[in-house]
Design a protein around this motif. Structure first.
Motif, PDB file in Angstrom:
ATOM      1  N   SER A  55     115.698  92.363   7.095  1.00 28.49           N
ATOM      2  CA  SER A  55     115.306  92.849   5.764  1.00 28.49           C
ATOM      3  C   SER A  55     114.007  93.641   5.770  1.00 28.49           C
ATOM      4  O   SER A  55     113.788  94.498   4.913  1.00 28.49           O
ATOM      5  CB  SER A  55     115.189  91.678   4.784  1.00 28.49           C
ATOM      6  N   ALA A  56     113.116  93.368   6.740  1.00 23.89           N
ATOM      7  CA  ALA A  56     111.848  94.101   6.786  1.00 23.89           C
ATOM      8  C   ALA A  56     112.073  95.579   7.102  1.00 23.89           C
ATOM      9  O   ALA A  56     111.261  96.434   6.706  1.00 23.89           O
ATOM     10  CB  ALA A  56     110.923  93.478   7.827  1.00 23.89           C
ATOM     11  N   PHE A  57     113.175  95.910   7.795  1.00 23.94           N
ATOM     12  CA  PHE A  57     113.441  97.306   8.158  1.00 23.94           C
ATOM     13  C   PHE A  57     113.687  98.179   6.924  1.00 23.94           C
ATOM     14  O   PHE A  57     112.974  99.174   6.718  1.00 23.94           O
ATOM     15  CB  PHE A  57     114.621  97.393   9.123  1.00 23.94           C
ATOM     16  N   PRO A  58     114.689  97.864   6.093  1.00 23.76           N
ATOM     17  CA  PRO A  58     114.888  98.701   4.902  1.00 23.76           C
ATOM     18  C   PRO A  58     113.728  98.587   3.909  1.00 23.76           C
ATOM     19  O   PRO A  58     113.503  99.524   3.136  1.00 23.76           O
ATOM     20  CB  PRO A  58     116.191  98.157   4.300  1.00 23.76           C
ATOM     21  N   ALA A  59     112.982  97.467   3.926  1.00 23.62           N
ATOM     22  CA  ALA A  59     111.831  97.339   3.025  1.00 23.62           C
ATOM     23  C   ALA A  59     110.758  98.360   3.393  1.00 23.62           C
ATOM     24  O   ALA A  59     110.234  99.068   2.524  1.00 23.62           O
ATOM     25  CB  ALA A  59     111.263  95.921   3.091  1.00 23.62           C
ATOM     26  N   PHE A  60     110.434  98.458   4.685  1.00 18.92           N
ATOM     27  CA  PHE A  60     109.455  99.454   5.112  1.00 18.92           C
ATOM     28  C   PHE A  60     110.011 100.860   4.954  1.00 18.92           C
ATOM     29  O   PHE A  60     109.287 101.801   4.597  1.00 18.92           O
ATOM     30  CB  PHE A  60     109.042  99.212   6.565  1.00 18.92           C
ATOM     31  N   ASP A  61     111.311 101.016   5.188  1.00 20.77           N
ATOM     32  CA  ASP A  61     111.938 102.329   5.020  1.00 20.77           C
ATOM     33  C   ASP A  61     111.831 102.805   3.583  1.00 20.77           C
ATOM     34  O   ASP A  61     111.649 103.999   3.319  1.00 20.77           O
ATOM     35  CB  ASP A  61     113.402 102.247   5.451  1.00 20.77           C
ATOM     36  N   TYR A  84     118.863  92.911  -1.317  1.00 20.49           N
ATOM     37  CA  TYR A  84     118.411  91.551  -1.624  1.00 20.49           C
ATOM     38  C   TYR A  84     116.884  91.520  -1.611  1.00 20.49           C
ATOM     39  O   TYR A  84     116.246  92.293  -0.890  1.00 20.49           O
ATOM     40  CB  TYR A  84     118.997  90.558  -0.607  1.00 20.49           C
ATOM     41  N   PRO A  85     116.270  90.645  -2.395  1.00 18.05           N
ATOM     42  CA  PRO A  85     114.806  90.645  -2.495  1.00 18.05           C
ATOM     43  C   PRO A  85     114.133  90.229  -1.191  1.00 18.05           C
ATOM     44  O   PRO A  85     114.563  89.288  -0.526  1.00 18.05           O
ATOM     45  CB  PRO A  85     114.527  89.619  -3.605  1.00 18.05           C
ATOM     46  N   THR A  86     113.083  90.935  -0.800  1.00 19.54           N
ATOM     47  CA  THR A  86     112.281  90.599   0.367  1.00 19.54           C
ATOM     48  C   THR A  86     110.858  91.090   0.135  1.00 19.54           C
ATOM     49  O   THR A  86     110.635  92.055  -0.611  1.00 19.54           O
ATOM     50  CB  THR A  86     112.849  91.235   1.644  1.00 19.54           C
ATOM     51  N   ASN A  87     109.902  90.439   0.769  1.00 22.50           N
ATOM     52  CA  ASN A  87     108.503  90.866   0.652  1.00 22.50           C
ATOM     53  C   ASN A  87     107.852  90.999   2.026  1.00 22.50           C
ATOM     54  O   ASN A  87     106.653  90.819   2.184  1.00 22.50           O
ATOM     55  CB  ASN A  87     107.705  89.893  -0.217  1.00 22.50           C
ATOM     56  N   VAL A  88     108.654  91.319   3.054  1.00 22.88           N
ATOM     57  CA  VAL A  88     108.126  91.588   4.390  1.00 22.88           C
ATOM     58  C   VAL A  88     108.496  93.021   4.770  1.00 22.88           C
ATOM     59  O   VAL A  88     109.569  93.517   4.424  1.00 22.88           O
ATOM     60  CB  VAL A  88     108.677  90.591   5.423  1.00 22.88           C
ATOM     61  N   TYR A  89     107.580  93.692   5.522  1.00 21.18           N
ATOM     62  CA  TYR A  89     107.711  95.134   5.728  1.00 21.18           C
ATOM     63  C   TYR A  89     107.449  95.576   7.172  1.00 21.18           C
ATOM     64  O   TYR A  89     107.150  96.741   7.400  1.00 21.18           O
ATOM     65  CB  TYR A  89     106.738  95.879   4.818  1.00 21.18           C
ATOM     66  N   THR A  90     107.507  94.716   8.131  1.00 25.14           N
ATOM     67  CA  THR A  90     107.216  94.974   9.542  1.00 25.14           C
ATOM     68  C   THR A  90     105.710  95.167   9.755  1.00 25.14           C
ATOM     69  O   THR A  90     104.939  95.327   8.812  1.00 25.14           O
ATOM     70  CB  THR A  90     107.961  96.214  10.118  1.00 25.14           C
ATOM     71  N   VAL A  91     105.318  95.193  11.017  1.00 27.04           N
ATOM     72  CA  VAL A  91     103.908  95.340  11.379  1.00 27.04           C
ATOM     73  C   VAL A  91     103.375  96.726  11.019  1.00 27.04           C
ATOM     74  O   VAL A  91     102.172  96.917  10.840  1.00 27.04           O
ATOM     75  CB  VAL A  91     103.732  95.077  12.901  1.00 27.04           C
ATOM     76  N   LEU A  92     104.257  97.718  10.881  1.00 23.50           N
ATOM     77  CA  LEU A  92     103.821  99.093  10.649  1.00 23.50           C
ATOM     78  C   LEU A  92     103.303  99.322   9.236  1.00 23.50           C
ATOM     79  O   LEU A  92     102.561 100.289   8.996  1.00 23.50           O
ATOM     80  CB  LEU A  92     104.983 100.073  10.906  1.00 23.50           C
ATOM     81  N   THR A 123      91.500  94.757  -3.696  1.00 21.47           N
ATOM     82  CA  THR A 123      92.885  94.516  -3.314  1.00 21.47           C
ATOM     83  C   THR A 123      93.455  93.321  -4.058  1.00 21.47           C
ATOM     84  O   THR A 123      92.853  92.255  -4.098  1.00 21.47           O
ATOM     85  CB  THR A 123      92.982  94.261  -1.798  1.00 21.47           C
ATOM     86  N   ASP A 124      94.627  93.518  -4.650  1.00 22.38           N
ATOM     87  CA  ASP A 124      95.334  92.434  -5.325  1.00 22.38           C
ATOM     88  C   ASP A 124      96.197  91.723  -4.287  1.00 22.38           C
ATOM     89  O   ASP A 124      97.141  92.310  -3.754  1.00 22.38           O
ATOM     90  CB  ASP A 124      96.204  93.001  -6.447  1.00 22.38           C
ATOM     91  N   PRO A 125      95.897  90.444  -3.950  1.00 23.42           N
ATOM     92  CA  PRO A 125      96.656  89.754  -2.903  1.00 23.42           C
ATOM     93  C   PRO A 125      98.152  89.706  -3.182  1.00 23.42           C
ATOM     94  O   PRO A 125      98.958  89.758  -2.261  1.00 23.42           O
ATOM     95  CB  PRO A 125      96.049  88.346  -2.906  1.00 23.42           C
ATOM     96  N   LEU A 126      98.528  89.596  -4.459  1.00 26.43           N
ATOM     97  CA  LEU A 126      99.953  89.518  -4.785  1.00 26.43           C
ATOM     98  C   LEU A 126     100.654  90.853  -4.560  1.00 26.43           C
ATOM     99  O   LEU A 126     101.830  90.896  -4.201  1.00 26.43           O
ATOM    100  CB  LEU A 126     100.129  89.060  -6.232  1.00 26.43           C
ATOM    101  N   ALA A 127      99.928  91.958  -4.786  1.00 25.60           N
ATOM    102  CA  ALA A 127     100.537  93.282  -4.627  1.00 25.60           C
ATOM    103  C   ALA A 127     100.799  93.623  -3.167  1.00 25.60           C
ATOM    104  O   ALA A 127     101.638  94.468  -2.860  1.00 25.60           O
ATOM    105  CB  ALA A 127      99.639  94.351  -5.252  1.00 25.60           C
ATOM    106  N   LEU A 128     100.070  92.969  -2.253  1.00 26.46           N
ATOM    107  CA  LEU A 128     100.251  93.254  -0.833  1.00 26.46           C
ATOM    108  C   LEU A 128     101.652  92.896  -0.362  1.00 26.46           C
ATOM    109  O   LEU A 128     102.181  93.507   0.558  1.00 26.46           O
ATOM    110  CB  LEU A 128      99.225  92.469  -0.006  1.00 26.46           C
ATOM    111  N   TYR A 129     102.241  91.881  -0.990  1.00 26.28           N
ATOM    112  CA  TYR A 129     103.542  91.384  -0.543  1.00 26.28           C
ATOM    113  C   TYR A 129     104.528  91.336  -1.711  1.00 26.28           C
ATOM    114  O   TYR A 129     105.263  90.381  -1.873  1.00 26.28           O
ATOM    115  CB  TYR A 129     103.385  89.988   0.075  1.00 26.28           C
ATOM    116  N   LYS A 130     104.537  92.409  -2.493  1.00 25.34           N
ATOM    117  CA  LYS A 130     105.442  92.420  -3.638  1.00 25.34           C
ATOM    118  C   LYS A 130     106.889  92.559  -3.148  1.00 25.34           C
ATOM    119  O   LYS A 130     107.168  93.112  -2.079  1.00 25.34           O
ATOM    120  CB  LYS A 130     105.078  93.540  -4.597  1.00 25.34           C
ATOM    121  N   TYR A 131     107.789  92.062  -3.956  1.00 30.51           N
ATOM    122  CA  TYR A 131     109.202  92.051  -3.570  1.00 30.51           C
ATOM    123  C   TYR A 131     109.848  93.405  -3.851  1.00 30.51           C
ATOM    124  O   TYR A 131     109.561  94.059  -4.858  1.00 30.51           O
ATOM    125  CB  TYR A 131     109.951  90.961  -4.326  1.00 30.51           C
TER     126      TYR A 131
END
Length: 402
Positions: free
Chosen positions: A257-263, A312-320, A299-307
């Motif tokens: 899921s992190a792949f399409p999230a970062f994409d 499908y919902p995810t809040n991870v975006y790879t190391v990049l 920086t808003d901590p919640l905005a860093l990992y928004k869904y």
């Protein structure tokens, strides 16, 4: 283009594996993880969005320089202080500290349970505790002080457990088992997936590096790890969400899921908030920077990992992700080189005879393996620093007399 890039990265992995003959070499780990997962992403059926050419270009811009730099570091001659080349642990000190380690982990478990005033011991206990921990954080996403102290102290027990693994034949076996089980329980009751995964990666590392266990036993360890992770994932959910739980579907979501999230970010489909330069990369250091007025971080901590939905919902975006958000594609390239230098030096010092850095690297392997998920280096820098000082205590140049 996607399948071609995936095949190329996987071929790089095979080439580096043949050259280095060590699955824990940073170049092998990074090229293997990205090459394998992208190959699976293109070949197996899954419910996630297809990836753009820009995503594959960004991944190539990360993996290829990283591999090149780590291989170059292997050729560089290092001068390491002899005080860091200590091979043995202080078994006498470690044996005397065993009750202290046990009390630390029990204290962490107590503080975790203490966060919930209305805890009921039923099948929903992990879900209740996880919600209590999240609710205990203040507006800056900071945990209560007693819980933070318990977490920091638990690193000493964690490093102590690794030292027990290192000198397994000189330490009573029951100490290794009891401390390991308690550490596993401390991760389980908090629903800390990444903490538990890092623990399993650590066990996997030492089982291969030190004990050379059979493939059958490695397979059993992997099955046990997956089983415990699946159990925790089910227990993290509330009672209604457990109905219709699909393990294979969950594994696909976590792996891909992190792949399409970062994409979605790199292709402009998802717009993230704009912060000052370095606001994303150094977000975990923002409180320290603000204290020294290096820069004003809002920086808003919640905005860093928004869904985002992929679908499908995810809040991870790879190391990049953070490097791209702060510095664009040049940032991905530059930080790939920085990561490569750091990883290459850590690995090389660990294999030339430094027990301290071998322990640190065994914890760092998790950061390399889960790059496809997110950037855990800045999230775990405090733990690595505390672990380093714990190693100095447990692996002194001259053994302490008691």
């Amino acid at each position: 283009m996607g399948l071609v890039v995936a095949i190329c990265l996987f071929c790089i992995f095979l080439l580096v594996l043949v050259l280095k003959r060590d699955i824990f070499h940073p170049a092998v780990i990074v090229s293997g993880i990205w090459g394998s997962l992208l190959l699976f992403y293109n070949l197996i059926e899954h419910p996630l969005y297809p990836l753009s050419d820009m995503f594959y270009f960004a991944v190539s811009l990360w993996v290829i320089p990283f591999v090149t730099v780590t291989l170059f570091i292997d050729k560089v001659k290092l001068v390491v202080p002899t005080s860091l080349l200590v091979q043995t642990c202080n078994e006498k000190l470690l044996n005397k500290l065993f009750p202290f380690f046990i009390l630390i982990v029990i204290y962490l478990i107590y503080e975790t349970i203490h966060l919930s005033d209305t805890l009921t011991f039923d099948l929903n206990i992990i879900s209740h505790l996880r919600n209590a921990i999240l609710e205990s954080m203040d507006d800056s996403m900071t945990y209560p002080l007693p819980y933070r102290i318990a977490k920091i102290l638990s690193r000493f027990a964690y490093v102590g457990f690794i030292c027990y693994l290192v000198c397994y034949r000189k330490v009573p076996k029951f100490k290794v088992i009891i401390l390991g089980v308690l550490i596993c329980i401390s991760f389980l009751i908090t629903g800390a997936k990444m903490g538990l995964l890092s623990f399993f990666v650590l066990l996997f590392y030492w089982c291969i590096k030190k004990y050379h266990i059979s493939n059958r036993n490695l397979f059993l360890i992997m099955c046990l790890s997956i089983g415990i992770m699946a159990f925790m994932q089910v227990m993290r959910r509330d009672e209604n969400a457990r109905e219709g739980y699909n393990l294979l579907y969950t594994l696909q979501i976590y792996a891909f899921s992190a792949f399409p999230a970062f994409d979605s970010i790199i292709s402009g489909g998802t717009i993230m908030p704009e912060y000052s330069l370095g606001g994303y990369v150094f977000s975990s250091l923002s409180s320290l920077f603000n204290w020294f007025t290096i820069f004003d971080s809002n920086t808003d901590p919640l905005a860093l990992y928004k869904y985002v939905y992929v679908p499908y919902p995810t809040n991870v975006y790879t190391v990049l992700n953070f490097y791209y958000l702060d510095f664009g594609l040049p940032g991905v390239f530059i930080f790939s080189i920085i990561y490569g230098i750091l990883s290459g030096y850590l690995y090389k010092i660990s294999v030339i005879g430094s027990r301290i850095f071998e322990i640190i690297y065994s914890m760092y392997v998790f950061i390399l393996v889960f790059q496809f998920f997110g950037d855990f280096f800045f999230l775990q820098y405090t733990a690595l620093i505390v672990s380093f000082f714990a190693c100095i205590l447990f692996i002194p140049k001259y053994k302490l007399k008691w």
